[in-house]
Design an enzyme around this catalytic site. Structure first.
Site, PDB file in Angstrom:
ATOM      1  N   GLY A   1      40.564  35.821  30.580  1.00 36.28           N
ATOM      2  CA  GLY A   1      39.172  35.650  30.192  1.00 36.28           C
ATOM      3  C   GLY A   1      38.454  34.607  31.006  1.00 36.28           C
ATOM      4  N   CYS A   2      38.864  34.405  32.262  1.00 38.52           N
ATOM      5  CA  CYS A   2      38.225  33.385  33.087  1.00 38.52           C
ATOM      6  C   CYS A   2      36.982  33.980  33.718  1.00 38.52           C
ATOM      7  CB  CYS A   2      39.178  32.891  34.166  1.00 38.52           C
ATOM      8  SG  CYS A   2      38.452  31.650  35.236  1.00 38.52           S
ATOM      9  N   GLY A   3      35.866  33.835  33.042  1.00 42.98           N
ATOM     10  CA  GLY A   3      34.659  34.485  33.499  1.00 42.98           C
ATOM     11  C   GLY A   3      34.059  33.878  34.738  1.00 42.98           C
TER      12      GLY A   3
END
Length: 276
Positions: free
Chosen positions: A119-121
């Protein structure tokens, strides 16, 4: 959207694994099992151009791709999306999104090489303007009773079936003005869960007004940015927001609530949307 070929059911969202438990400081007998969430490398391609690779729970990947495209500003709406196809490869899943050629300039501007963290945007973003980009303010909306916001968070908890099985996932839900969660998505990454929700809203033609987004996580800067990008006026989080998230919420006319638990909440921006 002319074409949508998906088969997310081919990929399990969790599996059973053998474990040894410790209870009360004492090792238990071997041979017990536990359920753990899956996370799978998912590559997003737009018009054949590789754009990003994320670690994602392999469910609702069509919604994930659509939500990502919308919240990243790659497309302006569903009218810009021509089709979505999923392809299983030995090392993960490729989601191929066909978009209008008029969007390719925006695609090149937003192109990022992201990989690694769940979820590392913002992984791979090269410059600060790429992070703090302009987002149109959310439209004004009528005030909702605070009780309905609290109800929405409680309703979200009942929709977290994957979390109940694994204890490892976040959820994002869409609640109507009465506080009933009518749509929810789960993922190991909180940004992914929100992208899935926003993609599902767009695909099903559900308008962002009136209503609210509720999330089972903290409210980071990017969570607010995605909410504002989707035109959602209220974001309620079970945990705390960051200072940058609060500043962005105030700037984009998003009502941001944190610590929404049981009968309590803290309103950080635009409290006029919340009534007694």
């Amino acid at each position: 959207m002319d074409r949508l070929h998906t088969s997310s059911a081919d990929w399990p969202d969790h599996l059973a694994t053998q474990v040894v438990r410790v209870r009360g400081g004492v090792l238990q007998a071997a041979g017990q099992s536990d359920h753990v969430a899956e996370e799978t490398p998912v590559a997003l391609e737009f018009n054949g151009i590789s754009h990003a690779t994320m670690l994602v729970t392999p469910t609702h990947l069509d919604d994930f791709a659509l939500g990502f495209a919308l919240t990243e500003g790659i497309v302006g709406g569903m009218a810009d999306v021509r089709g979505v196809e999923l392809e299983t490869r030995c090392d993960g899943i490729v989601v191929q999104v066909e978009i209008a050629t008029s969007c390719e300039v925006r695609l090149k501007e937003r192109r990022r090489a992201m990989a690694g963290r769940t979820g590392c945007g913002l992984c791979g973003v090269e410059t600060l303007p790429e992070v703090v980009r302009d987002v149109a303010p959310a439209a004004d909306s009528d005030a909702l009773p605070v009780h309905n916001v609290l109800r929405a968070m409680q309703s979200l908890r009942s929709r977290q079936t994957l979390h109940d099985a694994t204890g490892a996932t976040h959820a994002a839900g869409w609640a109507d003005a009465s506080g009933e969660v009518v749509l929810a998505r789960e993922d190991v990454g909180r940004h992914n869960a929100l992208d899935k929700l926003i993609g599902a809203l767009a695909r099903q033609g559900i308008a962002p007004l009136p209503g609210m987004a509720v999330v089972s996580s903290r409210a980071s800067f990017e969570m607010v940015q995605k909410t504002a990008s989707a035109g959602i006026p209220i974001l309620a989080a079970v945990s705390a927001p960051t200072a940058l998230a609060i500043r962005l919420a105030r700037q984009t006319n998003v009502t941001l609530l944190g610590f929404v638990r049981n009968t309590d909440a803290t309103i950080y921006s635009h409290p006029q949307r919340i009534a007694a």
